[in-house]
Design a protein around this motif. Structure first.
Motif, PDB file in Angstrom:
ATOM      1  N   LEU A 273       0.831  -1.206   0.000  1.00  0.00           N
ATOM      2  CA  LEU A 273       0.000   0.000   0.000  1.00  0.00           C
ATOM      3  C   LEU A 273       0.863   1.253   0.000  1.00  0.00           C
ATOM      4  CD1 LEU A 273      -2.920  -0.852   2.469  1.00  0.00           C
ATOM      5  CD2 LEU A 273      -3.003  -0.709  -0.023  1.00  0.00           C
ATOM      6  N   LEU A 274       1.920   1.236   0.794  1.00  0.00           N
ATOM      7  CA  LEU A 274       2.811   2.405   0.848  1.00  0.00           C
ATOM      8  C   LEU A 274       3.490   2.639  -0.498  1.00  0.00           C
ATOM      9  CD1 LEU A 274       4.492   1.846   4.340  1.00  0.00           C
ATOM     10  CD2 LEU A 274       2.919   3.690   3.719  1.00  0.00           C
ATOM     11  N   LEU A 275       3.941   1.564  -1.139  1.00  0.00           N
ATOM     12  CA  LEU A 275       4.629   1.708  -2.413  1.00  0.00           C
ATOM     13  C   LEU A 275       3.658   2.030  -3.549  1.00  0.00           C
ATOM     14  CD1 LEU A 275       7.250  -1.187  -2.196  1.00  0.00           C
ATOM     15  CD2 LEU A 275       7.561   1.238  -1.683  1.00  0.00           C
ATOM     16  N   SER A 276       2.358   1.917  -3.303  1.00  0.00           N
ATOM     17  CA  SER A 276       1.357   2.286  -4.308  1.00  0.00           C
ATOM     18  C   SER A 276       1.076   3.781  -4.300  1.00  0.00           C
ATOM     19  CB  SER A 276       0.050   1.522  -4.066  1.00  0.00           C
ATOM     20  OG  SER A 276       0.247   0.130  -4.135  1.00  0.00           O
ATOM     21  N   TYR A 277       1.595   4.480  -3.310  1.00  0.00           N
ATOM     22  CA  TYR A 277       1.397   5.927  -3.215  1.00  0.00           C
ATOM     23  C   TYR A 277       2.448   6.627  -4.079  1.00  0.00           C
ATOM     24  CZ  TYR A 277       1.240  10.609  -1.112  1.00  0.00           C
ATOM     25  OH  TYR A 277       1.141  11.967  -0.907  1.00  0.00           O
ATOM     26  N   HIS A 278       1.991   7.396  -5.065  1.00  0.00           N
ATOM     27  CA  HIS A 278       2.917   8.052  -5.998  1.00  0.00           C
ATOM     28  C   HIS A 278       2.746   9.565  -6.051  1.00  0.00           C
ATOM     29  CE1 HIS A 278       2.715   3.892  -8.014  1.00  0.00           C
ATOM     30  NE2 HIS A 278       3.880   3.979  -7.414  1.00  0.00           N
ATOM     31  N   GLN A 279       1.934  10.101  -5.164  1.00  0.00           N
ATOM     32  CA  GLN A 279       1.716  11.541  -5.198  1.00  0.00           C
ATOM     33  C   GLN A 279       2.989  12.324  -4.895  1.00  0.00           C
ATOM     34  OE1 GLN A 279      -1.066  12.893  -6.328  1.00  0.00           O
ATOM     35  NE2 GLN A 279      -0.136  14.933  -6.124  1.00  0.00           N
ATOM     36  N   TRP A 280       3.947  11.684  -4.206  1.00  0.00           N
ATOM     37  CA  TRP A 280       5.198  12.360  -3.873  1.00  0.00           C
ATOM     38  C   TRP A 280       5.942  12.821  -5.124  1.00  0.00           C
ATOM     39  CZ3 TRP A 280       9.623  10.135  -5.859  1.00  0.00           C
ATOM     40  CH2 TRP A 280       9.523   8.801  -6.262  1.00  0.00           C
ATOM     41  N   MET A 281       5.716  12.132  -6.251  1.00  0.00           N
ATOM     42  CA  MET A 281       6.418  12.507  -7.479  1.00  0.00           C
ATOM     43  C   MET A 281       5.925  13.834  -8.036  1.00  0.00           C
ATOM     44  SD  MET A 281       7.004   9.042  -9.641  1.00  0.00           S
ATOM     45  CE  MET A 281       8.099   9.951 -10.723  1.00  0.00           C
ATOM     46  N   PHE A 282       4.706  14.224  -7.696  1.00  0.00           N
ATOM     47  CA  PHE A 282       4.112  15.427  -8.282  1.00  0.00           C
ATOM     48  C   PHE A 282       4.254  16.649  -7.373  1.00  0.00           C
ATOM     49  CE2 PHE A 282       2.108  11.758 -10.160  1.00  0.00           C
ATOM     50  CZ  PHE A 282       2.012  12.083 -11.501  1.00  0.00           C
ATOM     51  N   GLU A 283       4.925  16.481  -6.250  1.00  0.00           N
ATOM     52  CA  GLU A 283       5.086  17.603  -5.330  1.00  0.00           C
ATOM     53  C   GLU A 283       6.401  18.320  -5.589  1.00  0.00           C
ATOM     54  OE1 GLU A 283       4.456  16.214  -1.374  1.00  0.00           O
ATOM     55  OE2 GLU A 283       2.328  15.854  -1.699  1.00  0.00           O
ATOM     56  N   GLN A 284       6.469  19.581  -5.201  1.00  0.00           N
ATOM     57  CA  GLN A 284       7.628  20.415  -5.469  1.00  0.00           C
ATOM     58  C   GLN A 284       8.476  20.554  -4.217  1.00  0.00           C
ATOM     59  OE1 GLN A 284       6.186  24.139  -7.002  1.00  0.00           O
ATOM     60  NE2 GLN A 284       5.342  23.234  -8.865  1.00  0.00           N
ATOM     61  N   HIS A 285       9.744  20.879  -4.423  1.00  0.00           N
ATOM     62  CA  HIS A 285      10.652  21.089  -3.304  1.00  0.00           C
ATOM     63  C   HIS A 285      10.128  22.217  -2.421  1.00  0.00           C
ATOM     64  CE1 HIS A 285      13.940  18.415  -4.486  1.00  0.00           C
ATOM     65  NE2 HIS A 285      13.683  18.759  -5.737  1.00  0.00           N
ATOM     66  N   GLY A 286      10.119  21.945  -1.125  1.00  0.00           N
ATOM     67  CA  GLY A 286       9.664  22.958  -0.179  1.00  0.00           C
ATOM     68  C   GLY A 286       8.168  23.014  -0.010  1.00  0.00           C
ATOM     69  N   ARG A 287       7.413  22.214  -0.767  1.00  0.00           N
ATOM     70  CA  ARG A 287       5.953  22.226  -0.688  1.00  0.00           C
ATOM     71  C   ARG A 287       5.414  20.811  -0.499  1.00  0.00           C
ATOM     72  NH1 ARG A 287       4.506  26.248  -5.793  1.00  0.00           N
ATOM     73  NH2 ARG A 287       5.878  27.979  -5.186  1.00  0.00           N
ATOM     74  N   ILE A 288       6.022  20.086   0.403  1.00  0.00           N
ATOM     75  CA  ILE A 288       5.646  18.690   0.629  1.00  0.00           C
ATOM     76  C   ILE A 288       4.447  18.639   1.560  1.00  0.00           C
ATOM     77  CG2 ILE A 288       6.443  16.458   1.467  1.00  0.00           C
ATOM     78  CD1 ILE A 288       9.269  17.314   0.786  1.00  0.00           C
ATOM     79  N   SER A 289       3.426  17.890   1.188  1.00  0.00           N
ATOM     80  CA  SER A 289       2.196  17.795   1.978  1.00  0.00           C
ATOM     81  C   SER A 289       2.419  16.958   3.219  1.00  0.00           C
ATOM     82  CB  SER A 289       1.082  17.177   1.130  1.00  0.00           C
ATOM     83  OG  SER A 289       1.407  15.830   0.802  1.00  0.00           O
ATOM     84  N   ASN A 290       1.508  17.107   4.192  1.00  0.00           N
ATOM     85  CA  ASN A 290       1.590  16.325   5.433  1.00  0.00           C
ATOM     86  C   ASN A 290       1.409  14.836   5.146  1.00  0.00           C
ATOM     87  OD1 ASN A 290       1.999  18.597   7.059  1.00  0.00           O
ATOM     88  ND2 ASN A 290      -0.207  18.950   7.272  1.00  0.00           N
ATOM     89  N   THR A 291       0.558  14.519   4.159  1.00  0.00           N
ATOM     90  CA  THR A 291       0.343  13.113   3.807  1.00  0.00           C
ATOM     91  C   THR A 291       1.652  12.471   3.348  1.00  0.00           C
ATOM     92  OG1 THR A 291      -1.914  13.611   3.117  1.00  0.00           O
ATOM     93  CG2 THR A 291      -0.959  11.535   2.333  1.00  0.00           C
ATOM     94  N   THR A 292       2.388  13.190   2.516  1.00  0.00           N
ATOM     95  CA  THR A 292       3.664  12.662   2.021  1.00  0.00           C
ATOM     96  C   THR A 292       4.680  12.546   3.150  1.00  0.00           C
ATOM     97  OG1 THR A 292       3.256  13.564  -0.183  1.00  0.00           O
ATOM     98  CG2 THR A 292       5.540  13.063   0.388  1.00  0.00           C
ATOM     99  N   LYS A 293       4.661  13.496   4.093  1.00  0.00           N
ATOM    100  CA  LYS A 293       5.601  13.432   5.219  1.00  0.00           C
ATOM    101  C   LYS A 293       5.332  12.197   6.076  1.00  0.00           C
ATOM    102  CE  LYS A 293       6.399  18.427   5.513  1.00  0.00           C
ATOM    103  NZ  LYS A 293       6.185  19.654   6.306  1.00  0.00           N
ATOM    104  N   VAL A 294       4.046  11.898   6.322  1.00  0.00           N
ATOM    105  CA  VAL A 294       3.696  10.693   7.076  1.00  0.00           C
ATOM    106  C   VAL A 294       4.103   9.449   6.296  1.00  0.00           C
ATOM    107  CG1 VAL A 294       1.787   9.333   8.005  1.00  0.00           C
ATOM    108  CG2 VAL A 294       1.813  11.822   8.301  1.00  0.00           C
ATOM    109  N   TRP A 295       3.857   9.471   4.990  1.00  0.00           N
ATOM    110  CA  TRP A 295       4.238   8.351   4.123  1.00  0.00           C
ATOM    111  C   TRP A 295       5.750   8.109   4.159  1.00  0.00           C
ATOM    112  CZ3 TRP A 295       7.222   8.851  -0.414  1.00  0.00           C
ATOM    113  CH2 TRP A 295       7.321   7.705  -1.199  1.00  0.00           C
ATOM    114  N   VAL A 296       6.529   9.178   4.133  1.00  0.00           N
ATOM    115  CA  VAL A 296       7.985   9.065   4.181  1.00  0.00           C
ATOM    116  C   VAL A 296       8.413   8.369   5.464  1.00  0.00           C
ATOM    117  CG1 VAL A 296      10.096  10.414   4.496  1.00  0.00           C
ATOM    118  CG2 VAL A 296       8.529  10.979   2.646  1.00  0.00           C
ATOM    119  N   THR A 297       7.809   8.756   6.590  1.00  0.00           N
ATOM    120  CA  THR A 297       8.152   8.150   7.874  1.00  0.00           C
ATOM    121  C   THR A 297       7.864   6.649   7.880  1.00  0.00           C
ATOM    122  OG1 THR A 297       7.640  10.237   8.982  1.00  0.00           O
ATOM    123  CG2 THR A 297       7.753   8.267  10.361  1.00  0.00           C
ATOM    124  N   LEU A 298       6.692   6.269   7.341  1.00  0.00           N
ATOM    125  CA  LEU A 298       6.317   4.852   7.323  1.00  0.00           C
ATOM    126  C   LEU A 298       7.216   4.043   6.379  1.00  0.00           C
ATOM    127  CD1 LEU A 298       2.417   5.207   7.315  1.00  0.00           C
ATOM    128  CD2 LEU A 298       3.878   4.469   9.212  1.00  0.00           C
TER     129      LEU A 298
END
Length: 770
Positions: free
Chosen positions: A128-153
């Motif tokens: 499930l974690l590796l199915s998340y790809h929204q991180w590719m569409f985010e810009q430097h310095g504008r990372i969403s909270n969802t992606t930050k939680v995903w990074v931790t997991l």
């Protein structure tokens, strides 16, 4: 017969006194050591299967679960909520064990079941974690909270040191995009290439396809996606590669080059010895799964996402064998020899002795024996490799008629089962002499097709060692894509130059066992050379028509491009669009290869680089619009390209989906004018970036000359260009451009001059910050 005598472990004769048995203890020792090596490999495979099977947990975690369950039971608590008692009732242990022993065994069985359930749960969570790809569409310095939680997991689940194939079962499956989205993206991609009436006609075809046949085909495709590991890869391999009946030389195979400025040794045999050693060390890492999984960095560089490693499985000991309707990829578990070609003769070179890999110096010694061999080729032997360079059907018929038994079968087996193929070329190549640019072009052509008979194009890859010590490779395309071979070649070059090294006089390091048996000369009985000559004529015509040019661009590299906050790949692609426009006076359908290895068994997807946005920028630049307007349009075009690339990588591409719909339509026996027209569109500009994946292997600060030239491929369309490029370090980009002499409109040198000019002009458009 020396090899045959050395292979005999014992001899016996019958005499009047009885049987006289003579044992060769040296041969028996060789057999023993080879057996030990074989069993070590089997044990290693079993161990790796266990470790992979429980990933992302570890085998030792079972002990902790079992101890935890037993400890809670000792404290008069039942963590199983009665399941241990039920297990005890169904186990046939009441006769042989006491009540306490039965309880202990039942608790261990429950612990094992609980442990396996936890592993499945962890693996499901990781997928499930590796199915998340929204991180590719985010810009430097504008990372969403969802992606930050995903990074931790992801960091938490990836804390263990994985084996090469550990992530395979946790990678998500490639999704089937909605057909409406694919058709919408397709129409957007062809809009700048069509006139208004043509676009309206194509829109009507697409709408008719969607409302009628399309949804029916989509249902079949979704059913396949539920059943198959990857809904694209098997059909892509079969119909794009293996079912092609035209020559694979030039049309499919591609090449990789040596260092640009440096040749580690001028001694041909020494370069071959180190190269063979490096390749076999890499194979050992693959077999033992000690190779680190290839990963892609996220915006947070400390977090990396694994890529599918399935293509590594068929890297060695693999051959594409011809058939009348379709070819077959044959892979053998292991091989202790390589096949060598030199001056029209084929040899089998054993690379192991007594269970150990020969040293680089010993391999050099064996290669030198081949170079010193003055025996002439057998009748029909010299140009036998041309069969692999010509059309596939004649090769299949020839193989069935003359290579299905006898000495020809045994000799062909020696080539096809070899770990890889080596050509000891009697020419000198590289950037040298009074015409370095022209020599680079000839170097590229030599690697792409050689003499059309001195390579074995069916092998997974063939290594070419030239007379002056320069090297390169030619790779067959069906089993894997260029990044997999590039990873192998990077390791080989770095290991050869920096780890194995050479003596002061250019020879390999180490000692030589001069009792090594001679390399085995392969024997052939070719009754007719007619088909060999026919295949050679076809291949020679194809080779003569190919024009190759290599262009090291040194004005600037990715360092300066990234300072402008522009993607280097987007910058190069837009520059290529501008160069083509100035060369041909218009736009064309442009293919850029993108990988889909974020998914299990993923291969490639097409990025349609010619977009409305890139065309708008080019037209504005060519019509003399103001600098500010050109800069704004360039930024928009580069952002659009990046978005297209990300969509292709995350399963939202266009071409693989339409290709699979077309395959389903053929199976159902229905015709689609829309799909037929889409798949017949020519790719006049076919491009690909060769990624540098292991920069840690090359210290470019202390060794700035050890830079790779990358590699290239032939043109896809008769009236088009094939452009490959590699971004080397911070200050250099190497281009490889191919076309056909038979088309008067494609002139490589002209395109390269335009690339040079347009890259500098494009840099001006990107030099101002936001």
């Amino acid at each position: 017969m020396a090899e045959a005598h050395q292979a005999v472990a014992f001899q016996f004769t019958i005499t009047p006194e009885g049987i006289d048995l003579q044992l060769s203890y040296q041969a028996l020792n060789q057999i023993y050591l080879s057996g030990v090596r074989s069993w070590k490999k089997r044990v290693s495979r079993i161990r790796n299967r266990v470790i992979k099977g429980v990933f992302p947990a570890s085998p030792s975690s079972w002990l902790f679960v079992a101890i935890g369950i037993l400890a809670t039971m000792y404290m008069q608590s039942d963590p199983s909520m009665g399941l241990i008692a039920k297990i005890q009732q169904h186990l046939p242990l009441h006769v042989s064990l006491s009540a306490q022993g039965q309880t202990m065994v039942s608790a261990l069985v429950f612990s094992t079941l609980l442990w396996l359930s936890l592993i499945l749960a962890l693996r499901f969570c990781l997928k499930l974690l590796l199915s998340y790809h929204q991180w590719m569409f985010e810009q430097h310095g504008r990372i969403s909270n969802t992606t930050k939680v995903w990074v931790t997991l992801v960091r938490l689940f990836s804390s263990r040191k994985p084996l090469l194939y550990s992530y395979q079962t946790s990678l998500p499956h490639l999704p089937v995009p909605p057909i409406k989205d694919t058709l919408s993206r397709y129409l957007e991609s062809v809009r700048p290439l069509l006139t208004d009436p043509e676009f309206k006609r194509m829109t009507d075809l697409a709408n008719h396809f969607e409302s009628n046949l399309g949804n029916r085909l989509q249902r079949y495709l979704k059913l396949k996606a539920l059943w198959a590991t990857n809904y694209v890869s098997d059909w892509w391999e079969e119909y794009i590669y293996l079912r092609s009946r035209s020559p694979i030389m030039v049309n499919s195979n591609y090449y990789g080059m040596d260092f640009l400025y440096v040749t580690p040794t001028p001694v041909q045999a020494a370069r071959a010895g180190n190269t063979i050693t490096a390749l076999l060390l890499y194979r050992r890492k693959v077999n033992r799964e000690e190779l680190k999984p290839v990963r892609r960095h996220t915006l947070l560089q400390s977090t990396v996402i694994p890529l599918c490693a399935a293509q590594c499985e068929r890297m060695f000991n693999t051959t594409r064998t011809p058939g009348t309707e379709t070819d077959v990829l044959q892979h053998w578990q292991d091989s202790e020899f390589v096949a060598v070609y030199h001056k029209g003769r084929f040899f089998r070179l054993w690379v192991y002795r007594a269970g150990r890999l020969l040293s680089p110096r010993e391999l050099e010694y064996q290669i030198q024996r081949i170079l010193d061999d003055t025996s002439p080729p057998l009748p029909g032997e010299e140009r036998l490799g041309a069969l692999t360079a010509g059309d596939r059907i004649p090769w299949a018929q020839m193989r069935k008629q003359y290579f299905s038994s006898g000495v020809n079968r045994r000799s062909l087996d020696a080539i096809e089962r070899a770990a890889f193929f080596i050509t000891l070329d009697d020419e000198e190549q590289g950037m040298r002499g009074d015409d370095p640019a022209g020599n680079l072009d000839r170097y590229a052509k030599s690697l792409l097709h050689g003499k059309c008979y001195d390579r074995w194009f069916d092998k997974s890859f063939s290594i070419v060692i030239y007379k002056n010590g320069k090297s390169g490779l030619n790779a067959e395309h069906s089993w894997a894509d260029a990044p997999t071979v590039a990873h192998l070649w990077e390791y080989t070059l770095a290991t050869d130059a920096f780890h194995l090294g050479y003596t002061e006089d250019g020879h390999c390091k180490g000692e030589v066992d001069r009792s090594l048996p001679h390399p085995q000369r392969l024997v052939w009985d070719i009754p007719s050379e007619a088909q060999v000559c026919t295949s050679l004529a076809v291949a020679q015509a194809l080779a003569d028509d190919v024009d190759c040019h290599v262009f090291p661009f040194r004005e600037f590299g990715k360092g300066r491009i990234k300072k402008c906050r522009i993607s280097p790949d987007a910058f190069i692609q837009i520059s290529l669009q501008l160069a083509y426009y100035r060369d041909r006076g218009g736009f064309c359908l442009t293919y850029e290869a993108s990988m889909t290895r974020l998914f299990r068994e993923g291969r490639t997807e097409t990025v349609r680089s010619c977009s409305n946005q890139s065309c708008a920028f080019i037209k504005a630049l060519e019509t003399g619009e103001g600098e500010e307007q050109c800069r704004r349009l360039f930024r928009v075009a580069s952002e659009k390209h990046q978005n297209l690339y990300r969509m292709a990588m995350t399963g939202a591409g266009i071409d693989r989906h339409l290709f699979c719909l077309y395959v389903v339509s053929k199976y159902l026996g229905v015709e689609s004018p829309f799909l037929k027209e889409v798949l017949s569109e020519p790719w006049r500009l076919s491009t690909s970036q060769t990624p540098v994946q292991q920069m840690e292997l090359f210290d470019l600060k202390n060794n700035p000359d050890y830079i790779s030239l990358g590699g290239g491929f032939g043109p896809v369309a008769d009236d088009g260009y094939g452009v490959s490029y590699i971004i080397v370090g911070e200050d250099m980009i190497n281009f490889h451009v191919s076309s056909k002499h038979s088309c008067s409109e494609t002139v490589n040198k002209l395109l390269l001059v335009i690339i040079n000019a347009t890259s500098s002009q494009t840099m001006k458009c990107s030099s101002q910050n936001y």
